[in-house]
Design a protein around this motif. Structure first.
Motif, short mmCIF file in Angstrom:
data_model
loop_
_atom_site.label_atom_id
_atom_site.label_comp_id
_atom_site.label_asym_id
_atom_site.label_seq_id
_atom_site.Cartn_x
_atom_site.Cartn_y
_atom_site.Cartn_z
N SER A 155 0.62 4.04 1.49
CA SER A 155 0.71 4.72 2.79
C SER A 155 0.56 3.73 3.92
O SER A 155 -0.12 2.70 3.78
CB SER A 155 -0.38 5.79 2.90
N ALA A 156 1.19 4.03 5.05
CA ALA A 156 1.06 3.18 6.23
C ALA A 156 -0.21 3.50 7.02
O ALA A 156 -0.54 2.79 7.96
CB ALA A 156 2.27 3.34 7.14
N ARG A 157 -0.90 4.55 6.62
CA ARG A 157 -2.13 4.91 7.31
C ARG A 157 -3.33 4.25 6.62
O ARG A 157 -3.45 4.27 5.40
CB ARG A 157 -2.34 6.42 7.31
N GLU A 164 5.41 -0.64 2.24
CA GLU A 164 4.87 0.68 1.94
C GLU A 164 5.43 1.13 0.59
O GLU A 164 6.62 1.44 0.47
CB GLU A 164 5.24 1.68 3.03
N PHE A 190 4.33 -6.11 5.58
CA PHE A 190 3.76 -4.91 4.97
C PHE A 190 4.85 -4.16 4.21
O PHE A 190 5.93 -3.90 4.74
CB PHE A 190 3.16 -3.98 6.04
N ARG A 244 -3.11 2.82 11.91
CA ARG A 244 -1.91 2.45 11.18
C ARG A 244 -1.99 0.98 10.73
O ARG A 244 -2.33 0.09 11.51
CB ARG A 244 -0.67 2.67 12.03
N ILE A 245 -1.64 0.75 9.47
CA ILE A 245 -1.73 -0.59 8.90
C ILE A 245 -0.86 -1.60 9.65
O ILE A 245 -1.32 -2.70 9.96
CB ILE A 245 -1.39 -0.54 7.40
N PRO A 246 0.42 -1.27 9.98
CA PRO A 246 1.22 -2.26 10.74
C PRO A 246 0.57 -2.64 12.07
O PRO A 246 0.68 -3.80 12.50
CB PRO A 246 2.54 -1.52 10.97
N ASN A 293 0.85 -1.20 0.00
CA ASN A 293 0.00 0.00 0.00
C ASN A 293 0.89 1.24 0.00
O ASN A 293 1.95 1.26 0.63
CB ASN A 293 -0.90 0.02 1.24
#
Length: 411
Positions: free
Chosen positions: A40-42, A76, A74, A62-64, A38
């Motif tokens: 962005s990590a958001r 980025e 993940f 946050r994705i992580p 993705n």
């Protein structure tokens, strides 16, 4: 382990995230390696973008953190190419050399954006709700414009346009908000629900101009067919859907809107090792083609994850079945209307309005994050309805197009 089955998921929106966490749980004993890509990590809550634009501060997910404990890697970055023959994805990760991620199974969940190319000036002079950073910028511009009592024009009478117009008008009473649409806002709803929607827009001071066509967006106005110009200090474009070009450019079979054409199990008709989900996929049912919403997207993600697991275990992939249940629409923070529907999204007699509708809509908007957290521990269904008899009829195959990109309709 060299023989670990490699699964790459492109896109960490509502559908990509759902597919990823479900796959992680269901394949934890199968020796798979899952990578989520993705830019962005958001994690972006697209259901709430109109709230951000109106100036409201939302939680920062946050994705992580959402992937914690799943074993998913993940990355980025932005996917720029798919080599379907070699089965590899090229990802721009912000370094001179891009990363190349090999896969055995690919889940394509890149979603769609607002199409600003159909009308002259829309791309140059209109804002959209596609990006949270841009939405934060809109919040500042709306606040500044409200000080002088400026004009705001929202183009598009679909659910996104209605929610945005209501939210902006409620948060900034000093603005003159006009909602412009070819069709009547709420046209897909029943008469009573639609009447409540219009009463709410009127109460909030939103001027509705239905049955008109925008011919051009100017820096300070919106031109309508017939020569009329509406003054507009800020124009928000919410109509039309633009599919990313990556699928068609890579050689996946797409329809005339740029969506990946899939079979009954959500596999690409040209490359079965690729699954397409959400509003990146042309998904057909016996009653017609699914339109891109979170309500339909999450079930496609769940089904694709389960289908991949069944395939890894040597079992037959079942056909996807889905039916709509509701059309939830927020009308500011203190009002909403919920139209309950048949499987094909046509309105039933029942609807909900007022306080209970507000609570219902908030539950719907917050449900994806709840599903992700629960899905890390147990198998949770994201599908409210399989559509009953309406989905037992075989779906007509979608037409495949050579065009790399095309447009769609309001949300």
């Amino acid at each position: 382990m060299k023989d670990r089955h490699r699964i790459v998921v492109l896109g960490a929106g509502y559908t990509g995230m759902m597919a990823t966490v479900r796959l992680a749980r269901r394949t934890r004993r199968l020796g798979t390696r899952i990578t989520l890509v993705n830019p962005s990590a958001r994690f972006t809550e697209r259901l709430r973008m109109h709230q951000i634009a109106a100036g409201q501060e939302l939680a920062d997910h946050r994705i992580p953190e959402l992937l914690a404990g799943t074993g998913v890697t993940f990355v980025e970055g932005r996917a720029t190419a798919i080599d379907l023959r070699a089965r590899g994805v090229t990802v721009d990760v912000g370094r001179p050399e891009p990363a190349v991620l090999p896969y055995d199974t690919l889940v394509y969940a890149l979603g769609s954006g607002t199409d600003t190319r159909r009308v002259p000036g829309a791309a140059e002079h209109a804002a959209t709700l596609d990006d949270p950073r841009a939405a934060h910028g809109l919040a500042t511009r709306f606040a500044e414009l409200a000080v002088t009592g400026g004009d705001v024009t929202v183009c598009g009478g679909g659910l996104t346009g209605v929610e945005a117009a209501a939210e902006i008008a409620e948060s900034h009473p000093g603005l003159r908000v006009t909602l412009v649409s070819r069709n009547e806002p709420g046209a897909m709803m029943g008469e009573r629900a639609r009447a409540h929607l219009h009463r709410s827009l009127n109460r909030l001071g939103v001027t509705v101009r239905a049955g008109v066509t925008v011919t051009e967006v100017l820096p300070d106005a919106v031109a309508l067919a017939g020569g009329e110009r509406l003054p507009s200090g800020l124009t928000l474009w919410t109509t039309g859907v633009r599919a990313p070009g990556l699928a068609a450019e890579s050689g996946l079979a797409t329809d005339d809107r740029g969506l990946v054409v899939v079979d009954a199990g959500l596999r690409s008709v040209s490359h079965p090792e690729v699954y397409a989900i959400g509003d990146a996929a042309a998904v057909r049912q016996g009653w017609g083609q699914i339109h891109g919403t979170c309500q339909s997207g999450l079930p496609t993600a769940q089904h694709a994850a389960d289908a991949i697991v069944r395939g890894l275990r040597g079992r037959r992939v079942k056909p996807f079945r889905f039916g709509y249940v509701h059309q939830p629409v927020s009308l500011g923070r203190r009002d909403a209307v919920i139209q309950f529907t048949h499987a094909d999204d046509s309105p039933r007699r029942w609807y909900l309005r007022g306080t209970w509708a507000v609570r219902y809509k908030e539950m719907v908007s917050g449900s994806p994050l709840t599903l992700y957290r629960l899905s890390r521990r147990v198998n949770v269904s994201a599908r409210l309805s399989r559509g009953g008899r309406a989905t037992r009829r075989p779906a007509e195959p979608a037409a495949v197009s050579d065009a790399p990109l095309a447009t769609g309709a309001d949300r």
